[in-house]
Write an enzyme that holds these catalytic residues in place. Structure first.
Site: not given
Length: 185
Positions: A13-18, A89
């Site tokens: 899973v790609f995270g770009y924020g929190s 989310e």
């Protein structure tokens, strides 16, 4: 859209924020990564974590941008963790299959993004308006400004440059200092 998530398997899973700086979920690996054709923008409203229903904060989402790369962190997780992430989310986000790129290759994975037109989408606004909103708002996960500051710090620790985030960070800090130095009556 959810083709990669099968019970009992592990998924990136790609995270770009929190997700970059606040992992409240178990993971097997974490790696610096990026996805292509997207950029991070503070265009999503947060009626739950960083604001309230009547005064939403601003958090990041992905916006399609040809030729751009969005850097963040990818986490290898068990498919069962999506039950938690889907609850985290919920405010207009949906899962999307993406190709996650590492320094040494790429792999199919999943990210969460809030598409234009979702009920909480705020879109772009003048920087002054975004800063005022971010400095004003708070929700059950804390003050909206802390989200901006934590994200900027996490991006620097990954050696990632993001002009949008860093400009907001600088302006949020500047406005907070101004308000402390010259409180409004």
């Amino acid at each position: 859209m959810r083709g990669l998530v099968n019970a009992g398997e592990s998924v990136w899973v790609f995270g770009y924020g929190s997700l970059i700086w606040r992992q409240d979920f178990p993971y097997q690996q974490a790696r610096r990564a990026h996805i292509r054709g997207w950029e991070r923008r503070f265009w999503q409203g947060s009626h739950d974590h960083r604001g309230v229903q009547t005064d939403p904060g601003r958090v990041v989402t992905l916006v399609e941008a040809e030729g751009e790369c969005c850097f963040g962190r990818a986490f290898l997780i068990k498919a069962s963790v999506f039950e938690h992430l889907d609850q985290r989310e919920i405010n207009g986000y949906r899962r999307e299959d993406v190709e996650i790129h590492f320094d040494d290759g790429h792999i199919a994975g999943v990210t969460y993004f809030a598409p234009r037109g979702n009920f909480a989408f705020l879109g772009n606004a003048p920087i002054e308006e975004m800063v005022a909103q971010i400095n004003r708002c708070a929700g059950r996960s804390g003050h909206n400004a802390d989200y901006v500051l934590e994200l900027a710090c996490a991006l620097r620790s990954l050696d990632v440059s993001d002009p949008h985030v860093f400009e907001l960070e600088a302006r949020v800090i500047e406005e907070r200092q101004r308000l402390v130095s010259y409180p409004e009556d």
